[in-house]
Design an enzyme around this catalytic site. Structure first.
Site, PDB file in Angstrom:
ATOM      1  N   HIS A   1      16.613  10.052 -16.494  1.00  0.00           N
ATOM      2  CA  HIS A   1      18.025  10.300 -16.783  1.00  0.00           C
ATOM      3  C   HIS A   1      18.844  10.606 -15.528  1.00  0.00           C
ATOM      4  O   HIS A   1      19.623  11.556 -15.520  1.00  0.00           O
ATOM      5  CB  HIS A   1      18.168  11.467 -17.769  1.00  0.00           C
ATOM      6  CG  HIS A   1      17.554  11.234 -19.098  1.00  0.00           C
ATOM      7  ND1 HIS A   1      17.244  12.261 -19.978  1.00  0.00           N
ATOM      8  CD2 HIS A   1      17.185  10.090 -19.734  1.00  0.00           C
ATOM      9  CE1 HIS A   1      16.717  11.765 -21.070  1.00  0.00           C
ATOM     10  NE2 HIS A   1      16.662  10.437 -20.951  1.00  0.00           N
ATOM     11  N   PRO A   2      18.754   9.831 -14.452  1.00  0.00           N
ATOM     12  CA  PRO A   2      19.530  10.152 -13.251  1.00  0.00           C
ATOM     13  C   PRO A   2      21.022   9.903 -13.460  1.00  0.00           C
ATOM     14  O   PRO A   2      21.427   8.934 -14.096  1.00  0.00           O
ATOM     15  CB  PRO A   2      18.957   9.200 -12.199  1.00  0.00           C
ATOM     16  CG  PRO A   2      18.437   8.028 -12.981  1.00  0.00           C
ATOM     17  CD  PRO A   2      17.916   8.624 -14.263  1.00  0.00           C
TER      18      PRO A   2
END
Length: 514
Positions: free
Chosen positions: A452-453
């Site tokens: 989930h960057p």
């Protein structure tokens, strides 16, 4: 070749942007994707997701060695192909807490009231209407309840209730503060339903939409601080109106920097001539971390026998172990056990695997740090577009993060020790560390990405943000970023939902200016 709009990246956001823009027959749109088609048969099978990692559908990135993770480098799977990461993810549709949207500091165009309706616009709930009353029912992206959840996933929800977390009323489409639920999935009739399925395939017959695959964009063509096209390996494509970057939290800042847009000193050090000073490009990288604990399953699991019968059952009616997306249930809670938006999440996986992927007679309970304070950055290594950038999320470098993480692990142990789980679990395969020092060391030695960057092209009203509230790159005309890289603070949920909703919102902002 000339187009009105060029969209770079056919991922969760890019598919939505290109499809929506091409609904106007009076404009031409090019969608450029570095990867190929999504025709691997494993794409459709929910349980086969791990088989896609490391294939041609994966950028197969890795972080720099992480000081906060005992010097380890962490592998980062990122989708490369039509559908982007929605083609290789675990199909979880968890928008998270709506209050997250009020932290963006991006003015009246954003915030909870303005952005939350785009989640509903995207969704098409496939389950019981009452059970999914917080989801939309007319959008292009099918959202389904687990088709054949493992009994232990249902027990997980009951175990959380015993530990003090009640089932989430109305499902996960709303704004859960605490509680547990089975995970809504981006599936249709037991198969993955990616952003490519939702947006590109319905648009495939449009003459004004050109989809180019296996084309790596080398940079943005700038004339007098205006984006006028993109450079490929052997030619230039011209954009009469706008270039839209939807290459993700790594790809979008990478392309900006390759094009001379970023911190001048860092660009020059990498061999790139600075064109537009925008120091925030690449800054603010952060991500969700998870640490997994493997629990011994009493009597084995249905995932230890994945032979012909399991395959036949899936092919016959899309049930059985191959129908599982793996993380079948989730729980949200606060480290202080109080009320309010959560800062921790549990992921329940009714299966377990050893290091080489061999199924074990176990279950997996993951603890996710939802609101990390630690920040890092994406940097150029050199001026070659084929060289992956240096990825440093700075995991657990802020001293506030680890204590919160440890509280999550303690609660996970409470859930595993409930009476509900007594008949199903027979203790951990690896003992729970007994004290804080050993528990902290375990987290640092085993934590991994939840994929989930965000944050590397931050949206905001302030002049130091990378894009303004209309998602326009500051200091450059005709250039926007529309993807998860613009999210300033990672949500208390899973970012696929935000990326697709951003695609819808970004396309609308562009159309308003036609």
């Amino acid at each position: 070749m000339d187009f009105d709009y060029i969209v770079v990246g056919a991922g969760s956001a890019g598919c939505a942007v290109a499809a929506r823009l091409s609904e106007d027959p009076g404009v031409t749109v090019a969608l450029i994707e570095a990867g190929g088609p999504d025709d691997d048969p494993n794409v459709k099978i929910p349980f086969a997701t791990p088989e896609l990692f490391g294939t041609a559908l994966d950028w197969n990135l890795a972080t720099a060695p992480q000081e906060g993770l005992a010097g380890r480098s962490v592998t980062w799977p990122r989708g490369r192909g039509l559908g982007g990461s929605s083609t290789i993810n675990f199909q979880m549709w968890v928008p998270g807490h709506a209050d997250d949207l009020d932290t963006w500091d991006a003015g009246p165009l954003w915030g909870r009231e303005r952005f939350e309706p785009y989640f509903r616009r995207v969704e098409r709930w496939a389950g019981d209407p009452d059970a999914g009353r917080t989801h939309g029912d007319r959008g292009p992206l099918w959202i389904s309840p687990p088709r054949d959840p493992d009994p232990s996933s249902l027990a997980f929800v009951d175990a959380c209730a015993e530990a003090g977390l009640k089932p989430i009323e109305g499902g996960l489409g709303g704004s859960p503060e605490s509680g547990a639920a089975l995970t809504p999935l981006t599936q249709h009739e037991g198969q993955r339903w990616s952003a490519a399925d939702a947006y590109l395939r319905p648009a495939a017959g449009r003459r004004n939409l050109t989809v180019l695959t296996r084309e790596l964009v080398h940079g943005i063509v700038l004339e007098d601080r205006r984006a006028v096209g993109v450079r490929l390996a052997d030619r230039v494509l011209t954009a009469r109106r706008e270039v839209v970057l939807s290459a993700g939290a790594i790809g979008s800042p990478h392309l900006l920097m390759l094009s001379g847009i970023g911190d001048p000193d860092r660009l020059a050090a990498a061999g790139v001539r600075p064109r537009v000073a925008l120091p925030g490009v690449g800054e603010g990288l952060h991500d969700h971390l998870v640490v997994d604990f493997v629990l011994r399953a009493s009597g084995g699991t249905r995932f230890t026998d994945l032979g012909p019968e399991a395959r036949r059952r899936y092919e016959a009616d899309r049930t059985g172990p191959f129908s599982s997306n793996l993380p079948e249930a989730v729980a949200f809670f606060r480290a202080d056990r109080g009320d309010g938006p959560p800062d921790l999440e549990l992921l329940w996986v009714p299966a377990a695997f050893d290091a080489d992927g061999t199924p074990l007679a176990g279950r997996t309970l993951g603890v996710v740090l939802l609101q990390p304070h630690s920040r890092g950055r994406v940097d150029l290594v050199d001026a070659d577009p084929a060289t992956p950038p240096r990825i440093d999320p700075g995991y657990l470098t802020d001293p506030r993060d680890l204590p919160t993480f440890l509280e999550g692990v303690r609660f996970a142990r409470e859930v595993a020790d409930t009476q509900v789980f007594k008949p199903l679990l027979d203790g951990p395969l690896t003992p729970w560390p007994a004290d804080d020092d050993r528990l902290g060391a375990f987290v640092r030695e085993h934590a991994e990405t939840v994929f989930h960057p965000v944050g590397t092209c931050r949206v905001g009203e302030a002049e130091d943000s990378v894009v303004d509230p209309r998602l326009k790159v500051r200091g450059v005309d005709g250039l926007r970023v529309v993807d998860a890289s613009v999210i300033p603070h990672v949500p208390r949920g899973h970012t696929h939902a935000h990326a697709v909703a951003l695609g819808e919102r970004g396309a609308e902002l562009i159309q308003e200016e036609q």
